[in-house]
Design a protein around this motif. Structure first.
Motif, PDB file in Angstrom:
ATOM      1  N   LEU A  70     -53.634 -38.526 -98.040  1.00 52.75           N
ATOM      2  CA  LEU A  70     -53.591 -39.664 -97.131  1.00 52.75           C
ATOM      3  C   LEU A  70     -53.133 -40.924 -97.860  1.00 52.75           C
ATOM      4  O   LEU A  70     -52.254 -41.642 -97.377  1.00 52.75           O
ATOM      5  CB  LEU A  70     -54.974 -39.883 -96.514  1.00 52.75           C
ATOM      6  CG  LEU A  70     -55.101 -41.026 -95.511  1.00 52.75           C
ATOM      7  CD1 LEU A  70     -56.151 -40.689 -94.483  1.00 52.75           C
ATOM      8  CD2 LEU A  70     -55.426 -42.325 -96.189  1.00 52.75           C
ATOM      9  N   LEU A  71     -53.714 -41.194 -99.031  1.00 49.75           N
ATOM     10  CA  LEU A  71     -53.401 -42.420 -99.756  1.00 49.75           C
ATOM     11  C   LEU A  71     -51.954 -42.470-100.230  1.00 49.75           C
ATOM     12  O   LEU A  71     -51.401 -43.554-100.415  1.00 49.75           O
ATOM     13  CB  LEU A  71     -54.367 -42.614-100.927  1.00 49.75           C
ATOM     14  CG  LEU A  71     -55.805 -42.936-100.518  1.00 49.75           C
ATOM     15  CD1 LEU A  71     -56.709 -42.987-101.729  1.00 49.75           C
ATOM     16  CD2 LEU A  71     -55.879 -44.246 -99.735  1.00 49.75           C
ATOM     17  N   GLN A  72     -51.322 -41.316-100.405  1.00 41.43           N
ATOM     18  CA  GLN A  72     -49.920 -41.295-100.811  1.00 41.43           C
ATOM     19  C   GLN A  72     -49.009 -41.904 -99.754  1.00 41.43           C
ATOM     20  O   GLN A  72     -47.953 -42.428-100.080  1.00 41.43           O
ATOM     21  CB  GLN A  72     -49.462 -39.873-101.121  1.00 41.43           C
ATOM     22  CG  GLN A  72     -49.979 -39.344-102.426  1.00 41.43           C
ATOM     23  CD  GLN A  72     -49.481 -37.930-102.693  1.00 41.43           C
ATOM     24  OE1 GLN A  72     -48.909 -37.265-101.822  1.00 41.43           O
ATOM     25  NE2 GLN A  72     -49.695 -37.470-103.908  1.00 41.43           N
ATOM     26  N   VAL A  73     -49.402 -41.844 -98.489  1.00 39.15           N
ATOM     27  CA  VAL A  73     -48.546 -42.375 -97.423  1.00 39.15           C
ATOM     28  C   VAL A  73     -49.145 -43.581 -96.697  1.00 39.15           C
ATOM     29  O   VAL A  73     -48.468 -44.207 -95.899  1.00 39.15           O
ATOM     30  CB  VAL A  73     -48.178 -41.283 -96.386  1.00 39.15           C
ATOM     31  CG1 VAL A  73     -47.413 -40.164 -97.030  1.00 39.15           C
ATOM     32  CG2 VAL A  73     -49.392 -40.781 -95.668  1.00 39.15           C
ATOM     33  N   ALA A  74     -50.393 -43.934 -96.989  1.00 42.62           N
ATOM     34  CA  ALA A  74     -51.063 -45.020 -96.263  1.00 42.62           C
ATOM     35  C   ALA A  74     -50.572 -46.398 -96.670  1.00 42.62           C
ATOM     36  O   ALA A  74     -50.647 -47.340 -95.884  1.00 42.62           O
ATOM     37  CB  ALA A  74     -52.579 -44.939 -96.456  1.00 42.62           C
ATOM     38  N   GLN A  75     -50.081 -46.550 -97.875  1.00 37.55           N
ATOM     39  CA  GLN A  75     -49.640 -47.856 -98.365  1.00 37.55           C
ATOM     40  C   GLN A  75     -48.349 -48.273 -97.675  1.00 37.55           C
ATOM     41  O   GLN A  75     -47.377 -47.525 -97.671  1.00 37.55           O
ATOM     42  CB  GLN A  75     -49.401 -47.801 -99.875  1.00 37.55           C
ATOM     43  CG  GLN A  75     -49.064 -49.149-100.487  1.00 37.55           C
ATOM     44  CD  GLN A  75     -50.265 -50.049-100.642  1.00 37.55           C
ATOM     45  OE1 GLN A  75     -51.324 -49.598-101.047  1.00 37.55           O
ATOM     46  NE2 GLN A  75     -50.104 -51.303-100.326  1.00 37.55           N
ATOM     47  N   HIS A  76     -48.368 -49.434 -97.065  1.00 35.87           N
ATOM     48  CA  HIS A  76     -47.180 -49.959 -96.387  1.00 35.87           C
ATOM     49  C   HIS A  76     -46.893 -51.342 -96.957  1.00 35.87           C
ATOM     50  O   HIS A  76     -47.545 -52.309 -96.618  1.00 35.87           O
ATOM     51  CB  HIS A  76     -47.393 -50.036 -94.873  1.00 35.87           C
ATOM     52  CG  HIS A  76     -47.568 -48.691 -94.262  1.00 35.87           C
ATOM     53  ND1 HIS A  76     -46.500 -47.932 -93.844  1.00 35.87           N
ATOM     54  CD2 HIS A  76     -48.665 -47.943 -94.035  1.00 35.87           C
ATOM     55  CE1 HIS A  76     -46.941 -46.790 -93.367  1.00 35.87           C
ATOM     56  NE2 HIS A  76     -48.255 -46.768 -93.468  1.00 35.87           N
ATOM     57  N   GLY A  77     -45.953 -51.436 -97.869  1.00 35.11           N
ATOM     58  CA  GLY A  77     -45.636 -52.707 -98.504  1.00 35.11           C
ATOM     59  C   GLY A  77     -46.629 -53.038 -99.592  1.00 35.11           C
ATOM     60  O   GLY A  77     -47.250 -52.162-100.193  1.00 35.11           O
ATOM     61  N   SER A  78     -46.813 -54.326 -99.816  1.00 36.96           N
ATOM     62  CA  SER A  78     -47.661 -54.772-100.926  1.00 36.96           C
ATOM     63  C   SER A  78     -49.090 -55.103-100.485  1.00 36.96           C
ATOM     64  O   SER A  78     -49.824 -55.754-101.214  1.00 36.96           O
ATOM     65  CB  SER A  78     -47.037 -56.000-101.586  1.00 36.96           C
ATOM     66  OG  SER A  78     -46.928 -57.049-100.635  1.00 36.96           O
TER      67      SER A  78
END
Length: 99
Positions: A70-78
């Motif tokens: 999940l965390l591999q794709v949850a980050q959106h931008g900074s």
């Protein structure tokens, strides 16, 4: 809200009803409708959470096998704020009844 292709069928079938997003601030609104293939995602709630709140169960509910996936794709931008977004899928033409 955008979803990776492998998640879209689960969203449309109502299997996936939440998403974890890491943003600077919320990018969706409660009650907002966001296009997804033959319908819309309707946001039911947005809750700020911490990394400690992200369990394997919540990852699975979001369509992922593990928290790491999940965390591999949850980050959106900074962004550094974590949000739990609950939603339902609404096919085109059925505007009043959540699926």
């Amino acid at each position: 809200m955008m979803f990776a292709k492998p998640l879209r069928l689960g969203v449309r079938l109502g299997i996936i009803k939440c998403s974890i997003r890491i943003w600077k601030s919320p990018r969706v609104k409660v009650g907002g409708r966001y296009p997804l293939e033959e319908g819309h995602i309707v946001v039911d709630s947005i809750t700020p959470i911490t990394r400690a709140d992200i369990t394997d169960e919540l990852a699975r509910e979001s369509g992922f096998a593990t928290v790491a996936d999940l965390l591999q794709v949850a980050q959106h931008g900074s962004g550094d704020k974590i949000f739990l977004i609950r939603f339902h899928y609404l096919p085109y033409g059925i505007w009043d009844t959540p699926i």
